[in-house]
Design an enzyme around this catalytic site. Structure first.
Site, PDB file in Angstrom:
ATOM      1  N   ASN A   1       5.032   1.982  11.595  1.00 47.88           N
ATOM      2  CA  ASN A   1       4.992   0.661  11.311  1.00 47.88           C
ATOM      3  C   ASN A   1       4.433   0.558   9.952  1.00 47.88           C
ATOM      4  OD1 ASN A   1       2.136   0.705  11.174  1.00 47.88           O
ATOM      5  ND2 ASN A   1       1.934   0.536  13.372  1.00 47.88           N
ATOM      6  N   CYS A   2       4.299  -0.728   9.490  1.00 50.76           N
ATOM      7  CA  CYS A   2       4.098  -1.139   7.946  1.00 50.76           C
ATOM      8  C   CYS A   2       3.533  -2.680   8.007  1.00 50.76           C
ATOM      9  CB  CYS A   2       5.060  -1.002   6.998  1.00 50.76           C
ATOM     10  SG  CYS A   2       6.409  -1.891   7.286  1.00 50.76           S
ATOM     11  N   PRO A   3       2.878  -2.841   6.929  1.00 48.44           N
ATOM     12  CA  PRO A   3       2.151  -4.328   6.875  1.00 48.44           C
ATOM     13  C   PRO A   3       3.325  -5.500   6.892  1.00 48.44           C
ATOM     14  CG  PRO A   3       1.464  -2.989   5.098  1.00 48.44           C
ATOM     15  CD  PRO A   3       2.547  -2.177   5.670  1.00 48.44           C
TER      16      PRO A   3
END
Lengths: 148, 477
Positions: B9-11
């Site tokens: 996942n990422c921002p």
């Protein structure tokens, strides 16, 4: 409006540093009527860079933003004439930019297209086209992924 | 063959999540590994890892840019996990697989580790209820122990003076009052976290407030709050309501305030009014019907009545059905009828104590958190309150409520058959020593028989239920 069109490409982005490149991308987005405010987009870009760099190596960066300021999911592409310092993962400067813009309430289908494009970015042959291909080649390469 | 599972996942959830997922897949395949990557991006979770994939994996790679909740991480308990920021994963993708063994650590100690059979339950209604359980347990433990301390202090002769005009409250009263907050807020916290697990932040506030309303007899003007069953109904209803509400398209100008303004406001208004005008009166009606039913049990059918009262007391632990049975028994004290209240003295001890004992006899069918809470559930349960049994019931409503109700019913019948009498509320299992419950030998016999049955039922029913759940999950997977 399509997520990606030929006029989303600027093979000669003005700017000699990260901030100026972001402003040029914001100009492009604004002229295409994709965003409400230029300054807001630059701010969103910078915020994302602060989390961690989007320069993923090989001279390519993917400044992206997700915000209300954005009217529709869009891909922008640009190249700069000079090398830009981007604090990249491999430490090298960048000259190729692919920018993903997404509204806060983006529908699923467009997000899936962007995901598909992002996945392609780790493939060397695809990145090679982005870095060295002509405007038409770049357009075809990206268009093949998102408009098919 | 080496098997890998990964989560990315990422921002923003639009680029790195997928780049790293692709990179991990490509790299693993080039090495001849089997690989499954779950992406948690802006469009939600895709390629969700199945319990089977996780179970078979040699290594877990967590390439995380925006954190992973404990609840999410718990899936990987006891696995060899390599955890790194998503950008690092991208940077070091070529060397990431060189020393998975050396870079991994065995993940352990996540708070809500489920027992062996229960690991399968990762999605669906049960996982929502579990979210409510893990949020509510600390409330009931902390609050319960304070109440137990307060009650002990009073029983050992310290004053129990409430706050009043011109009077300083006593320490015992203060401690008990603080503890009571734990019990009071446990219910709305359950409702709130159940809804939160289904549809995230917008559901939290309305579910909390509406469950609070439903459980507050004074606001509602009823003789009892809706208890934990109310929390389940409201938590699930609001959760699903908001889930679909979120899909509403309002156009550019309103979309941004949908989540934190429009949804909480509308949901609170609608469900608040529904609760006030439907659940409240329905509960009041139900209670009056049940009460008149109890009052009309002929004396010749005392044992049957004992069964019914015992079953009702154990059924919803503080909810309207329990309260009706309690009220029926308690109000008879003024006419010097003590044997119905004797049932209260015995049966209300059973659910928490039995739940605690069950976790000791068969730990595998309980979550780590449930096991950890067992001692305080046992102590609070045997002295002052049934509430510690609630989280256990919430975690597996059908088998736990059935076990408690059945054991409560049989014990209630036995208690009234042996004519155990209780004259006033005390401190649970020690009541006979204080002279509040007699004869002491029949009291302890009833408690012992009740506990044995209750534990037996819990273990039997819950094991069977877990097997059924696991089979269902298998089918769905």
């Amino acid at each position: 409006m399509n997520i990606f069109e030929i006029n989303h490409i600027n093979m000669n982005l003005a700017g000699s540093n990260q901030h100026e490149i972001m402003e040029s991308l914001a100009d492009l987005a604004f002229n295409l009527n994709i965003i409400n405010g230029k300054a807001e987009l630059v701010k969103d870009y910078l915020e994302r860079e602060e989390e961690s760099t989007t320069g993923f190596g090989n001279g390519v960066a993917i400044p992206h933003a997700r915000s209300n300021n954005i009217k529709g999911a869009t891909i922008l592409f640009g190249r700069s004439s000079s090398d830009i310092e981007w604090d990249s993962l491999d430490g090298k400067p960048v000259n190729t930019f692919i920018s993903l813009l997404v509204p806060d309430d983006q529908a699923d289908e467009h997000l899936k297209l962007l995901a598909k494009l992002s996945r392609k970015l780790v493939h060397k042959d695809f990145v090679e086209i982005l870095k060295t291909g002509s405007e038409t080649e770049v357009f075809d390469a990206i268009n093949n992924i998102v408009n098919n | 063959m080496t098997k890998i599972v990964a989560v990315t996942n990422c921002p923003a959830g639009i680029a790195h999540t997928y780049m790293v997922a692709e990179a991990i897949e490509e790299k693993a395949k080039s090495l001849g590994y089997e690989v499954h990557v779950e992406t948690q991006g802006a469009s939600g979770v895709e390629n969700k890892l199945t319990t089977e994939q996780i179970a078979e994996a040699d290594y877990v790679i967590l390439a995380i840019g925006k954190g992973l909740t404990d609840h999410d991480k718990e899936r990987f308990n006891q696995k060899k996990v390599v955890e790194l920021p998503v950008s690092e994963a991208l940077k070091h993708i070529d060397t990431l697989f060189d020393d998975l063994e050396g870079n991994s650590h065995v993940l352990s100690g996540s708070k809500v580790k489920l027992g062996a059979d229960q690991e399968k339950v990762t999605e669906g209604v049960m996982s929502y209820l579990m979210a409510g359980v893990s949020a509510a347990l600390p409330f009931v433990i902390g609050g319960g122990l304070l109440i137990a301390i307060g009650s002990m202090m009073v029983q050992f002769g310290m004053p129990n003076t409430p706050l009043g005009k011109g009077t300083e409250p006593s320490l015992a009263w203060i401690i008990t009052s603080i503890g009571n907050l734990g019990f009071q807020f446990m219910i709305p916290i359950m409702g709130a976290y159940i809804a939160y697990a289904i549809s995230d932040k917008p559901a939290f506030a309305p579910a909390f407030l509406v469950t609070f309303l439903a459980n507050d007899n004074q606001l509602l003007g009823t003789d009892s709050g809706a208890g934990f069953l109310g929390a389940i109904v409201i938590g699930l209803s609001i959760g699903y309501f908001v889930k679909y509400f979120k899909k509403l398209k309002l156009g550019k100008n309103f979309q941004s305030v949908l989540g934190y303004m429009i949804i909480p406001f509308v949901t609170l208004l609608v469900f608040g009014l529904l609760t006030y005008f439907l659940i409240g009166p329905a509960m009041a009606w139900l209670m009056s019907v049940m009460l008149s039913f109890l009052q009309n049990i002929p004396t010749s059918m005392k044992v049957v009545g004992g069964f019914i009262v015992g079953a009702m007391l154990a059924f919803d632990m503080g909810g309207p059905i329990n309260k009706t049975a309690w009220f029926f028994s308690f109000s008879l004290l003024s006419s010097h009828v003590f044997n119905w209240y004797g049932i209260v003295g015995v049966v209300t001890l059973l659910p928490p104590m039995a739940a605690a004992i069950s976790t000791w006899i068969k730990p595998a069918i309980f979550s780590k958190q449930e096991r950890a809470a067992s001692w305080s559930a046992f102590i609070v349960g045997m002295t002052v309150a049934t509430e510690p049994a609630i989280p256990y019931a919430l975690a597996a409503p059908l088998p736990m409520i059935t076990a408690n109700t059945l054991a409560g019913g049989i014990t209630g019948a036995l208690t009234i058959f042996l004519n155990v009498e209780r004259t006033a509320p005390g401190i649970g299992i020690f009541d006979p020593l204080l002279g509040l419950e007699s004869p002491w030998y029949w009291f302890y016999l009833c408690v012992a028989v009740g506990l044995a049955l209750n534990v037996l039922f819990i273990i039997t029913f819950k094991s069977y239920w877990l097997k059924r759940q696991a089979a269902k999950e298998e089918k769905a997977a």
